[in-house]
Design an enzyme around this catalytic site. Structure first.
Site, PDB file in Angstrom:
ATOM      1  N   THR A 121     -76.804 -17.327  -4.160  1.00 43.00           N
ATOM      2  CA  THR A 121     -76.899 -18.840  -4.110  1.00 43.00           C
ATOM      3  C   THR A 121     -75.566 -19.377  -3.581  1.00 43.00           C
ATOM      4  O   THR A 121     -74.509 -19.119  -3.960  1.00 43.00           O
ATOM      5  CB  THR A 121     -77.253 -19.432  -5.415  1.00 43.00           C
ATOM      6  OG1 THR A 121     -78.202 -18.724  -5.992  1.00 43.00           O
ATOM      7  CG2 THR A 121     -77.264 -20.838  -5.543  1.00 43.00           C
ATOM      8  N   GLU A 154     -82.819 -16.644  -3.725  1.00 40.70           N
ATOM      9  CA  GLU A 154     -83.778 -16.262  -4.921  1.00 40.70           C
ATOM     10  C   GLU A 154     -83.979 -16.842  -5.909  1.00 40.70           C
ATOM     11  O   GLU A 154     -83.179 -17.689  -6.296  1.00 40.70           O
ATOM     12  CB  GLU A 154     -82.892 -14.682  -5.439  1.00 40.70           C
ATOM     13  CG  GLU A 154     -83.620 -14.121  -6.345  1.00 40.70           C
ATOM     14  CD  GLU A 154     -85.133 -13.748  -5.834  1.00 40.70           C
ATOM     15  OE1 GLU A 154     -85.472 -12.930  -4.675  1.00 40.70           O
ATOM     16  OE2 GLU A 154     -86.241 -14.046  -6.772  1.00 40.70           O
ATOM     17  N   PHE A 155     -85.210 -17.166  -6.279  1.00 39.05           N
ATOM     18  CA  PHE A 155     -85.620 -17.914  -7.390  1.00 39.05           C
ATOM     19  C   PHE A 155     -86.030 -17.237  -8.817  1.00 39.05           C
ATOM     20  O   PHE A 155     -86.735 -17.860  -9.492  1.00 39.05           O
ATOM     21  CB  PHE A 155     -86.992 -18.748  -6.931  1.00 39.05           C
ATOM     22  CG  PHE A 155     -86.430 -19.506  -5.736  1.00 39.05           C
ATOM     23  CD1 PHE A 155     -85.591 -20.932  -5.963  1.00 39.05           C
ATOM     24  CD2 PHE A 155     -86.707 -19.229  -4.617  1.00 39.05           C
ATOM     25  CE1 PHE A 155     -85.420 -21.757  -4.945  1.00 39.05           C
ATOM     26  CE2 PHE A 155     -86.425 -19.977  -3.456  1.00 39.05           C
ATOM     27  CZ  PHE A 155     -85.756 -21.125  -3.431  1.00 39.05           C
ATOM     28  N   LYS A 157     -86.087 -15.677 -12.443  1.00 37.62           N
ATOM     29  CA  LYS A 157     -85.293 -16.008 -13.667  1.00 37.62           C
ATOM     30  C   LYS A 157     -85.027 -14.865 -14.652  1.00 37.62           C
ATOM     31  O   LYS A 157     -85.886 -13.944 -14.774  1.00 37.62           O
ATOM     32  CB  LYS A 157     -86.469 -16.766 -14.537  1.00 37.62           C
ATOM     33  CG  LYS A 157     -87.027 -18.189 -14.096  1.00 37.62           C
ATOM     34  CD  LYS A 157     -88.038 -18.842 -14.939  1.00 37.62           C
ATOM     35  CE  LYS A 157     -89.420 -18.023 -15.049  1.00 37.62           C
ATOM     36  NZ  LYS A 157     -90.155 -18.171 -14.173  1.00 37.62           N
ATOM     37  N   ASN A 214     -82.561 -25.723  -8.885  1.00 37.87           N
ATOM     38  CA  ASN A 214     -81.909 -25.561 -10.195  1.00 37.87           C
ATOM     39  C   ASN A 214     -81.315 -27.013 -10.567  1.00 37.87           C
ATOM     40  O   ASN A 214     -81.295 -27.074 -11.766  1.00 37.87           O
ATOM     41  CB  ASN A 214     -80.569 -24.569  -9.861  1.00 37.87           C
ATOM     42  CG  ASN A 214     -81.047 -23.158 -10.191  1.00 37.87           C
ATOM     43  OD1 ASN A 214     -82.420 -22.781 -10.160  1.00 37.87           O
ATOM     44  ND2 ASN A 214     -80.206 -22.231  -9.719  1.00 37.87           N
ATOM     45  N   ALA A 258     -86.237 -30.038 -25.521  1.00 35.63           N
ATOM     46  CA  ALA A 258     -84.815 -30.539 -26.060  1.00 35.63           C
ATOM     47  C   ALA A 258     -84.130 -29.306 -26.616  1.00 35.63           C
ATOM     48  O   ALA A 258     -84.775 -28.493 -27.016  1.00 35.63           O
ATOM     49  CB  ALA A 258     -85.121 -31.576 -27.068  1.00 35.63           C
ATOM     50  N   GLY A 259     -82.914 -29.178 -26.544  1.00 36.14           N
ATOM     51  CA  GLY A 259     -82.230 -28.210 -27.213  1.00 36.14           C
ATOM     52  C   GLY A 259     -80.653 -28.256 -27.246  1.00 36.14           C
ATOM     53  O   GLY A 259     -80.252 -29.453 -27.556  1.00 36.14           O
ATOM     54  N   CYS A 266     -76.505 -19.519 -13.595  1.00 40.49           N
ATOM     55  CA  CYS A 266     -76.888 -20.414 -12.552  1.00 40.49           C
ATOM     56  C   CYS A 266     -76.838 -21.685 -12.771  1.00 40.49           C
ATOM     57  O   CYS A 266     -75.938 -22.552 -11.936  1.00 40.49           O
ATOM     58  CB  CYS A 266     -78.224 -19.762 -12.201  1.00 40.49           C
ATOM     59  SG  CYS A 266     -78.549 -18.176 -11.544  1.00 40.49           S
ATOM     60  N   LYS A 327     -80.473 -17.565 -23.167  1.00 39.64           N
ATOM     61  CA  LYS A 327     -82.074 -17.914 -23.383  1.00 39.64           C
ATOM     62  C   LYS A 327     -82.550 -16.233 -23.922  1.00 39.64           C
ATOM     63  O   LYS A 327     -81.695 -15.595 -23.881  1.00 39.64           O
ATOM     64  CB  LYS A 327     -82.510 -18.348 -22.142  1.00 39.64           C
ATOM     65  CG  LYS A 327     -82.490 -17.246 -21.069  1.00 39.64           C
ATOM     66  CD  LYS A 327     -83.517 -17.964 -19.812  1.00 39.64           C
ATOM     67  CE  LYS A 327     -83.548 -16.808 -18.705  1.00 39.64           C
ATOM     68  NZ  LYS A 327     -84.040 -17.379 -17.581  1.00 39.64           N
TER      69      LYS A 327
HETATM   70  N1  LIG Z   1     -78.922 -14.183 -12.282  1.00 40.42           N
HETATM   71  C1  LIG Z   1     -79.872 -14.914 -11.967  1.00 40.42           C
HETATM   72  O1  LIG Z   1     -80.732 -15.304 -12.718  1.00 40.42           O
HETATM   73  C2  LIG Z   1     -80.003 -15.258 -10.439  1.00 40.42           C
HETATM   74  C3  LIG Z   1     -81.198 -16.166  -9.893  1.00 40.42           C
HETATM   75  C4  LIG Z   1     -81.212 -16.495  -8.777  1.00 40.42           C
HETATM   76  C5  LIG Z   1     -80.025 -16.456  -7.894  1.00 40.42           C
HETATM   77  N2  LIG Z   1     -78.934 -15.856  -8.460  1.00 40.42           N
HETATM   78  C6  LIG Z   1     -77.735 -15.749  -7.553  1.00 40.42           C
HETATM   79  O2  LIG Z   1     -77.592 -14.409  -6.897  1.00 40.42           O
HETATM   80  C7  LIG Z   1     -76.001 -14.015  -6.940  1.00 40.42           C
HETATM   81  C8  LIG Z   1     -76.009 -12.823  -7.641  1.00 40.42           C
HETATM   82  O3  LIG Z   1     -76.104 -13.242  -9.150  1.00 40.42           O
HETATM   83  P1  LIG Z   1     -76.078 -11.864  -9.950  1.00 40.42           P
HETATM   84  O4  LIG Z   1     -76.535 -12.815 -11.535  1.00 40.42           O
HETATM   85  O5  LIG Z   1     -76.923 -10.793  -9.789  1.00 40.42           O
HETATM   86  O6  LIG Z   1     -74.655 -11.549 -10.148  1.00 40.42           O
HETATM   87  P2  LIG Z   1     -74.031 -10.408 -10.977  1.00 40.42           P
HETATM   88  O7  LIG Z   1     -72.561 -10.836 -11.253  1.00 40.42           O
HETATM   89  O8  LIG Z   1     -74.769  -9.874 -12.014  1.00 40.42           O
HETATM   90  O9  LIG Z   1     -73.895  -9.241  -9.850  1.00 40.42           O
HETATM   91  C9  LIG Z   1     -73.250  -9.442  -8.579  1.00 40.42           C
HETATM   92  C10 LIG Z   1     -72.851  -7.859  -8.350  1.00 40.42           C
HETATM   93  O10 LIG Z   1     -72.192  -7.948  -7.099  1.00 40.42           O
HETATM   94  C11 LIG Z   1     -71.096  -6.826  -7.032  1.00 40.42           C
HETATM   95  N3  LIG Z   1     -70.216  -7.134  -5.788  1.00 40.42           N
HETATM   96  C12 LIG Z   1     -69.374  -8.306  -6.037  1.00 40.42           C
HETATM   97  N4  LIG Z   1     -68.874  -8.173  -4.596  1.00 40.42           N
HETATM   98  C13 LIG Z   1     -69.344  -7.081  -3.794  1.00 40.42           C
HETATM   99  C14 LIG Z   1     -69.010  -6.581  -2.562  1.00 40.42           C
HETATM  100  N5  LIG Z   1     -68.437  -7.001  -1.499  1.00 40.42           N
HETATM  101  N6  LIG Z   1     -69.973  -5.371  -2.192  1.00 40.42           N
HETATM  102  C15 LIG Z   1     -70.744  -4.652  -3.048  1.00 40.42           C
HETATM  103  N7  LIG Z   1     -70.991  -5.308  -4.368  1.00 40.42           N
HETATM  104  C16 LIG Z   1     -70.291  -6.513  -4.723  1.00 40.42           C
HETATM  105  C17 LIG Z   1     -70.552  -7.116  -8.444  1.00 40.42           C
HETATM  106  O11 LIG Z   1     -69.782  -5.937  -8.726  1.00 40.42           O
HETATM  107  C18 LIG Z   1     -71.818  -7.239  -9.217  1.00 40.42           C
HETATM  108  O12 LIG Z   1     -72.199  -5.927  -9.849  1.00 40.42           O
HETATM  109  C19 LIG Z   1     -75.485 -15.299  -7.464  1.00 40.42           C
HETATM  110  O13 LIG Z   1     -75.274 -16.122  -6.116  1.00 40.42           O
HETATM  111  C20 LIG Z   1     -76.486 -15.915  -8.112  1.00 40.42           C
HETATM  112  O14 LIG Z   1     -76.039 -17.517  -8.231  1.00 40.42           O
HETATM  113  C21 LIG Z   1     -78.700 -15.417  -9.777  1.00 40.42           C
END
Ligand SMILES: NC(=O)c1ccc[n+]([C@@H]2O[C@H](COP(=O)([O-])OP(=O)(O)OC[C@H]3O[C@@H](n4cnc5c(N)ncnc54)[C@H](O)[C@@H]3O)[C@@H](O)[C@H]2O)c1
Length: 442
Positions: A121, A154-155, A157, A214, A258-259, A266, A327
């Protein structure tokens, strides 16, 4: 197809595993050696329902590789999906250092055409930033190759990530390059067999779409929380109101609960990042500032109710807490309301015995060295010696407890329910005091 996924966290691992399950050869890169070792030894570093068997069968079939080898990851595929973290910086804006580092690594090692896909994101304008980072690396090498940057937010959850990836509501592709669009259409074809889910748009619109989605969901939650506090003050019941408005198809029932406020990796950071982008553009989003403020306040509502019950003196009291993850169905505790509650209780001199079905390891790390907080292994163990019970996460296993046993175990038979899981009349009938959110206390 060959695909490289950069960043093997919640999004990267689910993306990599699901793409491999569709028959692709996926190279999952991460810089975290421990994470990669765990995955190569057959472990899964996160709790995500349904993910483990997919990872296992695709790793065993040789379609899913985990590695820290950057040059090999770039060489592996034309499609390079960036799924690294974009945490908030001090000022609330998204910290882009990992995205830029990933882009630079691609620019440094690429040897042929690449489609660079940002799945993380990211704020509007990031595709340009990624493009410049790659061009800079090309200049340093004195040569470069053709590439395209595509936004593909990516969407999914957490807690339903596999299902969301396999059966997405929509797949947003931000690009104007027919070659890149065609490649992503082919990649996503297995996930949209019964109807077209791909929405192609401009790169900037795609980047904004993720934040807009979001922020809209966060706004619904804050709206309901603010209304819940009002309902409580004027003798209405937010659960009745929820049914009353949710039945309107223009409103719908989803995200109307509500909660104790939203948390997770995110919503909080994305709401802040969008506000920051809007401020920079000279178009502050007043509505989002309120969404954020309401949420911050809501995280303290449960602790306030507990303190009020004991006339503001909870020194020495023991509070059982059910639920620590932000959650249900995840072990993720980033920005979890449970942390705000536990901090409030500890500050007021209370002790906490907390239980969560999945987030105990995470919680033990987070509360390490905090004498007043004990993380226990069962819901029953949390109640031992407790004065009252607070419920923070809506896990299925908390939905139908033995109320009689609860009344006998708790020193003060009071349940503070941050998720409105129970019927107030039923708890009253069992002799329990019940303090839900936005409903008349019984
Ligand atoms: N978690 C969710 O539900 C969700 C849903 C939609 C979008 N997103 C977005 O997706 C992105 C990732 O979220 P996440 O929750 O998976 O994060 P996360 O922290 O679980 O994972 C990120 C990973 O990237 C690795 N990393 C960092 N820099 C790197 C590099 N240069 N090369 C290789 N690996 C590297 C880290 O070591 C880590 O393992 C964010 O931008 C987030 O906002 C997350």
């Amino acid at each position: 197809m060959n695909v490289t996924v950069i960043g093997t966290g919640y999004v990267g691992l689910v993306t990599g595993a699901c793409l491999a399950d569709a028959g692709n050869h996926v190279f999952c890169l991460d810089l975290d050696e421990r994470k990669i070792r765990t995955l190569n030894e057959g472990g899964i570093p996160i709790f995500e329902p349904g993910l483990e068997p997919i990872v296992t069968r695709n790793r065993e079939a040789g379609r899913l590789r985990f590695s820290t080898d950057v040059p090999a990851s770039v060489a592996h595929a034309e499609i390079q999906i960036i799924a690294v973290g974009t945490p908030p910086s001090e000022d609330g804006s998204a910290d882009m250092q990992h995205v830029v580092a990933a882009a630079r690594a691609i620019g440094r090692h690429m040897d042929g055409y690449k489609v660079v896909v940002t799945k993380s994101t990211v704020p509007v304008g990031t595709a340009d930033q990624v493009k410049h980072a790659i061009i800079e690396e090309h200049k340093k090498r004195g040569r470069g190759n053709d590439f395209t940057v595509v936004s593909n937010p990516e969407f999914l959850k957490e807690g339903a990530a596999v299902e969301d990836f396999m059966r997405p509501d929509r797949i947003v592709i931000g690009s104007e390059d027919p070659r890149a669009i065609a490649m992503l259409r082919q990649l996503y074809a297995p996930f949209q067999r019964n109807r077209e889910r791909i929405i192609v748009m401009g790169v900037r619109s795609a980047e904004l779409t993720k934040y807009a989605a979001n922020s809209m969901l966060a706004a619904r939650i804050s709206f309901m929380n603010e209304l819940a506090n009002l309902a409580e003050a004027i003798g209405a019941d937010i659960e009745e109101v929820r049914r009353g408005i949710g039945s309107d198809p223009r409103i719908g029932y989803q995200f109307l609960y509500a909660g104790v406020g939203y948390g997770g990796s995110c919503f909080p950071k994305d709401v802040k990042a969008l506000q920051r982008s809007a401020d920079e553009a000279g178009r502050p989003l007043k509505l989002l500032a309120a969404v954020e403020a309401v949420n911050q306040a809501q995280k303290h509502v449960l602790a306030e109710k507990i303190k009020q019950r004991f006339s503001e003196n909870i020194k020495g009291k023991c509070v059982a807490v059910w639920g620590l993850a932000f959650k249900a169905n995840t072990d993720d505790m980033r920005e979890a309301p449970s942390v705000a509650l536990i901090d409030d209780l500890a500050r007021a001199g209370a002790r906490v015995r907390a239980y969560d079905p999945a987030a105990r390891a995470e919680a033990r790390k987070l509360f390490a060295g905090r004498k007043s907080v004990e993380i226990v292994d069962t819901a029953e163990a949390a109640l031992e010696g407790a004065d009252v019970l607070a419920i923070v996460t809506e896990w299925q296993e908390f939905r139908s407890p033995d109320f009689r046993a609860l009344r006998k175990t708790l020193k003060t038979p009071a349940v503070f329910d941050g998720r409105n899981l129970y019927d107030p009349a039923a708890l009253k009938a069992e002799g329990l005091e019940y303090y839900p959110i936005g409903r008349k206390p019984e």
